[in-house]
Design a protein around this motif. Sequence first.
Motif, short mmCIF file in Angstrom:
data_model
loop_
_atom_site.label_atom_id
_atom_site.label_comp_id
_atom_site.label_asym_id
_atom_site.label_seq_id
_atom_site.Cartn_x
_atom_site.Cartn_y
_atom_site.Cartn_z
N ALA A 81 -22.68 -49.42 30.29
CA ALA A 81 -21.30 -49.70 29.92
C ALA A 81 -20.97 -49.11 28.55
O ALA A 81 -19.87 -48.61 28.32
CB ALA A 81 -21.05 -51.20 29.93
N ALA A 82 -21.94 -49.16 27.63
CA ALA A 82 -21.74 -48.56 26.32
C ALA A 82 -21.51 -47.06 26.44
O ALA A 82 -20.66 -46.49 25.76
CB ALA A 82 -22.94 -48.85 25.41
N ASP A 83 -22.27 -46.42 27.33
CA ASP A 83 -22.10 -44.98 27.55
C ASP A 83 -20.70 -44.67 28.09
O ASP A 83 -20.04 -43.72 27.65
CB ASP A 83 -23.16 -44.46 28.52
N ALA A 84 -20.24 -45.50 29.03
CA ALA A 84 -18.91 -45.30 29.60
C ALA A 84 -17.82 -45.49 28.55
O ALA A 84 -16.85 -44.73 28.48
CB ALA A 84 -18.69 -46.26 30.77
N MET A 85 -17.99 -46.50 27.71
CA MET A 85 -16.99 -46.74 26.66
C MET A 85 -17.04 -45.65 25.60
O MET A 85 -16.00 -45.29 25.03
CB MET A 85 -17.22 -48.11 26.02
N GLY A 86 -18.22 -45.12 25.33
CA GLY A 86 -18.32 -44.02 24.38
C GLY A 86 -17.50 -42.83 24.83
O GLY A 86 -16.76 -42.22 24.02
N ALA A 87 -17.60 -42.49 26.11
CA ALA A 87 -16.83 -41.36 26.64
C ALA A 87 -15.33 -41.64 26.57
O ALA A 87 -14.54 -40.76 26.21
CB ALA A 87 -17.27 -41.08 28.08
N ALA A 88 -14.94 -42.87 26.92
CA ALA A 88 -13.52 -43.21 26.91
C ALA A 88 -12.96 -43.25 25.49
O ALA A 88 -11.84 -42.77 25.23
CB ALA A 88 -13.30 -44.55 27.59
N LEU A 89 -13.71 -43.81 24.57
CA LEU A 89 -13.24 -43.92 23.19
C LEU A 89 -13.17 -42.56 22.50
O LEU A 89 -12.35 -42.35 21.61
CB LEU A 89 -14.13 -44.88 22.40
N ASP A 90 -14.03 -41.62 22.93
CA ASP A 90 -13.94 -40.27 22.39
C ASP A 90 -12.59 -39.63 22.68
O ASP A 90 -12.09 -38.80 21.91
CB ASP A 90 -15.06 -39.39 22.98
N GLU A 91 -11.99 -40.02 23.82
CA GLU A 91 -10.71 -39.45 24.24
C GLU A 91 -9.52 -40.27 23.74
O GLU A 91 -8.38 -39.81 23.81
CB GLU A 91 -10.66 -39.38 25.77
N ALA A 92 -9.78 -41.47 23.27
CA ALA A 92 -8.69 -42.37 22.86
C ALA A 92 -8.20 -42.04 21.46
O ALA A 92 -8.99 -41.72 20.56
CB ALA A 92 -9.15 -43.82 22.93
N ARG A 93 -6.90 -42.18 21.25
CA ARG A 93 -6.34 -41.99 19.93
C ARG A 93 -6.47 -43.29 19.13
O ARG A 93 -5.99 -44.34 19.56
CB ARG A 93 -4.86 -41.59 20.03
N ILE A 94 -7.14 -43.20 18.00
CA ILE A 94 -7.32 -44.36 17.13
C ILE A 94 -6.84 -43.98 15.73
O ILE A 94 -7.27 -42.98 15.17
CB ILE A 94 -8.79 -44.82 17.09
N GLU A 95 -5.93 -44.79 15.20
CA GLU A 95 -5.39 -44.58 13.86
C GLU A 95 -6.04 -45.56 12.89
O GLU A 95 -6.68 -46.54 13.29
CB GLU A 95 -3.87 -44.82 13.87
N ALA A 96 -5.87 -45.32 11.61
CA ALA A 96 -6.31 -46.29 10.62
C ALA A 96 -5.47 -47.56 10.77
O ALA A 96 -4.24 -47.49 10.85
CB ALA A 96 -6.17 -45.73 9.21
N PRO A 97 -6.09 -48.75 10.84
CA PRO A 97 -5.32 -49.98 11.00
C PRO A 97 -4.49 -50.30 9.76
O PRO A 97 -4.82 -49.88 8.64
CB PRO A 97 -6.40 -51.05 11.23
N LEU A 98 -3.42 -51.06 9.97
CA LEU A 98 -2.54 -51.44 8.86
C LEU A 98 -3.25 -52.33 7.85
O LEU A 98 -2.93 -52.32 6.66
CB LEU A 98 -1.30 -52.16 9.41
#
Length: 311
Positions: free
Chosen positions: A210-227
Amino acid sequence: MRAFIFPGQGSQSVGMGQALAAASATAREVFQEVDDALGQRLFRIMGEGPPDELTLTQNAQPAIMANAIATLRVIEREGGVRLADKADYVAGHSLGEYTALCAAGAIDLATTARLLKLRGLAMQAAVPVGQGGMAALLGADLRIAQIIAEAAAEDDVCTVANDNDPTQVVISGSKAAIDRAIGLAKDHGAKRAIALPVSAPFHCPLMQPAADAMGAALDEARIEAPLVPVYANVTAAPVTDPDTIRRLLVEQVTGMVRWRESVLAMQSAGVDRFVEIGGKVLGPMVKRIAPDVDAISVVTMDDIEALVRDS
């Protein structure tokens, strides 16, 4: 100083979000956006069940997040209390860390919903049903729990999954090892050990697929610096860098949720008020960890109105 905190799995119940949606167009918009992002009628499952369908981890995770974000949006848009102005930190328990990141503007709502759906599916697929388990050790601190887990492991996986508070630690691993741990618990200092009704052994090395699957998905996800800084589960420390957030979310799948340490760290940083959004689990937990702080849980419209008045 104030921290907004967000609950994890186990806080779901049939009927969740219904009163909020009936009272607020803002809440209805959140639930609709999540339904659209997932391509399913999740809000119907939240309202009508059946309970076993809502409890499925791929439904429970986005549902708990949606309910909390809907609550927060009502607080912000209708109550005029903005997280960025009123919270110094955010944090969440397990899946609640994703909610915290969404609340702080690091991940948009639709992406958060899709990530949590995938997270639930990947966690369920990582270990065949019946081969893993989890147990709550009551009246046990982290040291006692680690001793019990080590004694029970033998050639199987058995590790601490959640260090929740000074009186409750959860262990996770293969079913055989968890069964042994339950049998050993009292002899090693725990008051009681309870097998948890879960379908997979979360937060242990068995979750690596599951960690491997989330790693692949998070690599593609846009993440900004939190407020505002987010206290990460696996480090019990604040984080703002998007790449670090991405890495820690992957580590969280197999790593221990250091909730007790996170609360103490926030208290040491000056937080004296914790506001749980969308659940009633973390507030009491915070009080067991740090009795001197103020901790409230905001779920209903009455709760929201009280928070707005106090803000």
